[in-house]
Each structure stands twice: as C-alpha cells, then as structure tokens.
Design a protein around this motif. Structure first.
Motif, mmCIF file in Angstrom:
data_model
loop_
_atom_site.group_PDB
_atom_site.id
_atom_site.type_symbol
_atom_site.label_atom_id
_atom_site.label_comp_id
_atom_site.label_asym_id
_atom_site.label_seq_id
_atom_site.Cartn_x
_atom_site.Cartn_y
_atom_site.Cartn_z
ATOM 1 N N TYR B 166 0.833 -1.209 0.000
ATOM 2 C CA TYR B 166 0.000 0.000 0.000
ATOM 3 C C TYR B 166 0.865 1.256 0.000
ATOM 4 C CZ TYR B 166 -3.595 3.325 1.597
ATOM 5 O OH TYR B 166 -4.447 4.401 1.715
ATOM 6 N N LEU B 169 2.398 1.973 -3.307
ATOM 7 C CA LEU B 169 1.419 2.615 -4.192
ATOM 8 C C LEU B 169 1.325 4.103 -3.851
ATOM 9 C CD1 LEU B 169 -1.521 0.017 -3.958
ATOM 10 C CD2 LEU B 169 0.063 0.279 -5.869
ATOM 11 N N GLN B 170 1.271 4.392 -2.560
ATOM 12 C CA GLN B 170 1.180 5.797 -2.137
ATOM 13 C C GLN B 170 2.402 6.589 -2.584
ATOM 14 O OE1 GLN B 170 0.474 4.925 2.137
ATOM 15 N NE2 GLN B 170 -1.337 6.225 1.939
ATOM 16 N N ALA B 173 4.633 4.008 -6.915
ATOM 17 C CA ALA B 173 5.006 2.812 -7.680
ATOM 18 C C ALA B 173 3.752 2.012 -8.037
ATOM 19 C CB ALA B 173 5.956 1.949 -6.855
ATOM 20 N N ASP B 174 3.910 1.050 -8.907
ATOM 21 C CA ASP B 174 2.846 0.088 -9.172
ATOM 22 C C ASP B 174 3.254 -1.243 -8.566
ATOM 23 O OD1 ASP B 174 0.917 1.521 -10.561
ATOM 24 O OD2 ASP B 174 2.057 1.393 -12.421
ATOM 25 N N ARG B 196 -6.358 -4.149 -3.030
ATOM 26 C CA ARG B 196 -7.226 -4.671 -4.095
ATOM 27 C C ARG B 196 -7.985 -3.522 -4.758
ATOM 28 N NH1 ARG B 196 -8.776 -9.698 -5.183
ATOM 29 N NH2 ARG B 196 -9.126 -8.605 -7.145
ATOM 30 N N ARG B 197 -8.521 -2.611 -3.958
ATOM 31 C CA ARG B 197 -9.244 -1.459 -4.536
ATOM 32 C C ARG B 197 -8.343 -0.647 -5.453
ATOM 33 N NH1 ARG B 197 -11.627 -0.862 0.685
ATOM 34 N NH2 ARG B 197 -10.290 0.878 1.282
ATOM 35 N N ALA B 198 -7.032 -0.674 -5.141
ATOM 36 C CA ALA B 198 -6.080 0.058 -5.984
ATOM 37 C C ALA B 198 -5.628 -0.791 -7.169
ATOM 38 C CB ALA B 198 -4.875 0.486 -5.138
ATOM 39 N N GLY B 199 -6.248 -1.957 -7.325
ATOM 40 C CA GLY B 199 -5.987 -2.762 -8.514
ATOM 41 C C GLY B 199 -4.860 -3.768 -8.409
#
Lengths: 167, 367
Positions: B166, B169-170, B173-174, B196-199
């Motif tokens: 998480y 992502l913040q 990065a992917d 998951r919500r962030a894919g």
C-alpha cells in the motif's frame, strides 16, 4: 473461484451481508449513512469512539465486529476518516432520482478536484463507471485521510468503492 | 568504566517505552542503539494503527514515535546513538562501539529490546539488485523518500507485505502482483482490501520460482502451488517487474540474549527462538529483561506494552516502586496487552506467550 476476504482480499457479499455494520434496506432509502465493511475480528474500535451519536458499537471484547445502529447514524462520515483499515464508506442512495453518492477514504496524491470526472472502481479495483467528484473533505482531524465523494448512477452505489489513482 | 543504573539496548518502540517507564519511576537510564536515529521501525509506519484509544489507535505510527521521543527527552533519558552493542559480559558489562572505538558501560539492570530482522528467501536470481526485503523498501520510501522501483512484485501477504504494498502505491510505484504461498492471505483483510481497490492482484497458493534479469531485476516467474506446496507444472507466469520485495516473516534478533546466557524456547508461532521470560519480562537471568519482537514477533503496539512492563518491573526491582504500586501499574499494562492479543489473529500469539511464561514457572517445554 474461491471467494471471501481471506482468499481474495475482497469481502464477499455473503461476508458483508452477515456482518452487523451494514445499514438495512429501509435506512439506505432514507439518506446518507455509514456502510461498514469490517468482516474480520481484529482488536480495533476507533469507529466506536469517534462517533458522536453512539451509532457504532464494538463493545467488549474489542474484537467484536462493529454494529451499526442505522437510526442513530446521521451520515456525518467521521467514522470513514477514523477507521485505520479504511473499511468504512458512506452511501447516499437517493441523492437524485437517478444518482447516488459514495464517500470513501483516499490516501493517494494527487487528490482529484471537485467537479472533476473520475474513473470509479469497485472493491477489486476494476473500472465500473465514470463519476463526478462532488466533495472532498481533508480536515486536519482526518490526518491526511481525505474523504472523496463521487456521484454515480444509482445502480452502482453498492459497487463503487474508490477511484483510479492518478500517476 | 562508565556506569548506569539501567541500560536498555534498542531504541525502537519497546526500548523507548521501557526507558520512559524506568525514568518516570525515577531511575537513571542509558538507551543504546546502533542506528543514527532512535525509533526503530516506528518512523517508517505512516499508516494509522489499530487498537483502542489507550493504544492510540487511529494515530499514524510515526506520530506515536514522535511522542515517545518527546517523553524520553523530557525525562532525561540518555541516548547513545550509532552505538552497536556487540556483547554482554560478566556483571552486566556491555561492550559497544562508538566513534569506531570499543567502549563499555556497566549496568545494574539490562533491558534487551533488540527487535527482529526480516527473513530471507532463496531462489534463482535472489541476489540480483532489485530483490530486497519489504522493510528495506519501506525504509527507502518512507525515510529516505527514494522509490526502489516502478513495477514491484511483493512476496508474502502478512501485514508487512500488505502494508508495504500500500505504501509503495502511495509513493507512486505500481505493485504488479502480490503472491502468497499459503492458500489464504496472512494479514488483516482490511489491508488486503485497500490494495485490491487500488488494482493490485493477489495470487494465493503461488510462489516465486525465479527472478530473471541481466544486471538487475527484469521480471519474475511465479508458479502455482498444490495443497502440499509443490509447484504445479503449467501454472508458471512470467511477470515483468523491476523490483521484488520479500515479506516472508521476521525472526527475533536474539544474539545478545544468547551471548548473555539466557535460556531459550523454540516457538514457531512467535518467530523461532525466543528467550524465556516471566510476566515481568525478566529472562532466566536475574536483572536481565527482554521486550518487543525479540520475545516473539508481534507489532509495535504490543512491543510498547511489553517495554512498559519490563520498565515497570525493572523499576520495582530497584526499589523505585513498592510492590503494590508496581502491581497496579503492571495490571493495567497486562489488560491492554491482552486486548491486543484477542481475536483470531491475536489469540495464537496470546496462547504461545502464555505457554512461554508458564515454562518459566516450571512448565513443560514447547515441542
């Protein structure tokens, strides 16, 4: 395909429906209300302590799933920002005749802008529909957990739970 | 030789909390840490903590760290930084390095709060630049503000793997994939839901077969596992990535406790070999206490509570608290600690801890 939060990281409908944090169908019709998607017994209760209306009860032991008292919930959304697990949403089903509002916690930069059209996603991060950002709340008390409200076609109010990150 | 009443080794959440308790009771404390800054892993924790108000739930970890530092400063705790401790000798003489020189300090009591280290995972390509511990990636993004890569594969779905994914992502990065060898996600579902919500796709019953790349990570082959954790032929997937983060658990950093001569127990659910201790966090060596991940892998909130217990008990043993005063204080800490060790995630740790404590009271060894 196996389902459920332990397998996929996404709570299944069965898990959500059997948890005590969801408002009932009547309450959903009445106006904005918290929608608590907390289905695992973890030691945590900031939702209970932050609610000024006593609408959320965890009680003892602290691992109880939060119970929502829909009649007490005013839809203020403080719990949405307070939940360390980002597992609480706010839904306003009958915002207009055709649209609903969904408010969700968002901790990515940059934030979208009010009025902007955004790509709304479901619990699996999959694109559902385009929506319009109608409000962003980012008060100091929320400590960098911004609350974003999107307006979406009514049929998606139980599905849309976030938006795509900008990169 | 330098002397101190209480030496605490490790200035993470457990060590800081212990130092505060001893100092608050009127004890004189020297806190030693090998790092440049105190706080251990706390300042990397940018997420909001769980628990209740007494545990400062809903507060981001680094803010809890700031408060601990403020308290240690106010109470006049002496902190020796850049001072790795290399041994504990007879009569509680602590050998450490400072400014490149060997030094020693003698203490009446010692509290070990040395924490844990990340477990490694061996596979072809695991030495390629770009393969790193999830904790290393977290240090890079949250302390040094450097992105380790753009396309990341996370190995392990415990809370560390989920939270660091998480935070990556913040940081921009992917996370291309999170893989977990077990059939189910190990950490909290809410942490998994966030990514998951962030894919981010989560592959359970998958492991890493090899990492490929010439001079650094270019991708990885992951493979499905059957119920016996054997790779299933034909399920291999090649995923393009520039970074592979390993989050497959932590092990207690117990070397100093071994050197000091503590008796140990092997408790897999606590992360491996841990020094036996009683309800005061005192080890089999009188006057030597242990707290935090060293005594079993948990999280920062429990580490702080264990540190407080050790600090209070240590102060009591020095006569800084009466038996009654100490009992009341310890009871409060135990109540908070037990709260953190409830529910399906906490209960296993509580049972293991109870057994560990029972052993000190003459119970049987854990098999």
């Amino acid at each position: 395909m196996a389902k459920g939060i332990k397998k996929t990281g996404v709570p299944s409908w069965e898990e959500l429906k059997s948890s005590p944090g969801l408002p009932d169908a009547d309450r959903l019709e009445e106006g904005p209300v918290a929608f608590i998607e907390c289905v695992q017994e973890i030691p945590c209760n900031p939702c209970e302590t932050v609610c000024p209306f006593g609408a959320i009860e965890v009680g003892s032991p602290i691992t109880n799933l939060p119970k929502l008292y829909g009649e007490k919930c005013t839809g203020c959304g403080l719990c949405v920002a307070a939940c360390p697990g980002l597992a609480i949403f706010k839904v306003h089903k009958n915002y207009t005749n055709t649209t609903s509002l969904v408010e969700f916690p968002f901790e990515y930069h940059p934030l979208p802008k009010t009025g902007e059209t955004v790509r709304c996603v479901n619990r699996e991060g999959k694109f559902v529909v385009e929506g319009k950002v109608v409000k962003i709340r980012n008060s100091k008390q929320f400590d960098a957990t911004a609350l974003v409200t999107v307006e979406v076609p009514k049929k998606y109010f139980l599905e849309v739970r976030s938006i795509e990150r900008k990169r | 030789m330098k002397k101190t009443q209480v030496a605490i080794i490790g200035a993470g959440p457990a060590g800081l909390a212990a130092a505060i308790e001893v100092a608050r009771a009127g004890g004189e404390v020297t806190l030693l840490d090998e790092n440049h800054k105190p706080g251990g892993q706390l300042f990397k924790q940018i997420h909001k903590f769980f628990g209740s108000r007494e545990h400062r739930a809903g507060t981001r970890g680094f803010r809890i760290g700031e408060k601990l530092l403020e308290d240690t400063e106010k109470l006049g705790v002496k902190v020796l930084l850049d001072s790795p401790v290399y041994s504990i000798f007879k009569d509680f003489v602590i050998g450490y390095i400072s400014d490149g020189r060997e030094k020693a300090i003698q203490a009446e009591r010692i509290i070990l709060a040395t924490g844990a280290s990340e477990n490694a995972l061996a596979f072809p390509g695991c030495t390629l630049p770009g393969v790193m511990g999830a904790g290393a990636a977290q240090t890079m993004i949250n302390v040094h503000r450097v992105l380790p890569g753009k396309k990341i594969i996370m190995v392990g779905s415990g809370n560390v793997g989920l939270i660091v994914s998480y935070q990556l992502l913040q940081a921009g990065a992917d996370v291309i994939a999170l893989i977990e060898a077990a059939a189910e996600i190990g950490g909290y579902g809410v942490h998994a839901s966030k990514i998951r919500r962030a894919g981010v796709p989560i592959y359970t019953s998958y492991t890493i077969q090899e990492v490929i790349g010439k001079n650094s990570v270019e991708g990885a082959v992951i493979v499905g596992l059957d119920e016996k954790w054997k790779p299933i032929k034909g399920t291999e997937k090649l995923i393009e990535a520039d970074t592979v983060c390993i989050a497959v658990g932590l092990s207690p950093l117990a070397e100093l406790a071994w050197l000091a001569g503590c008796e140990f127990a092997f408790v897999p659910s606590l992360g491996g070999h841990v020094p036996k201790h009683d309800r005061n966090m005192e080890t089999t060596i009188k006057g030597l206490y242990a707290a935090g991940d060293l005594t079993g892998i948990e999280e920062a909130s429990s580490a702080m509570e264990e540190g407080r217990l050790a600090g209070i008990a240590c102060a009591e043993s020095l006569g800084l608290y009466s038996k009654e005063e100490a009992r009341d204080l310890k009871e409060k800490v135990w109540a908070r600690l037990n709260t953190l060790r409830t529910g399906p995630f906490g209960k296993k740790r509580r049972d293991a801890k109870d057994k560990l404590i029972e052993m000190m009271e003459g119970g049987a060894d854990i098999g």
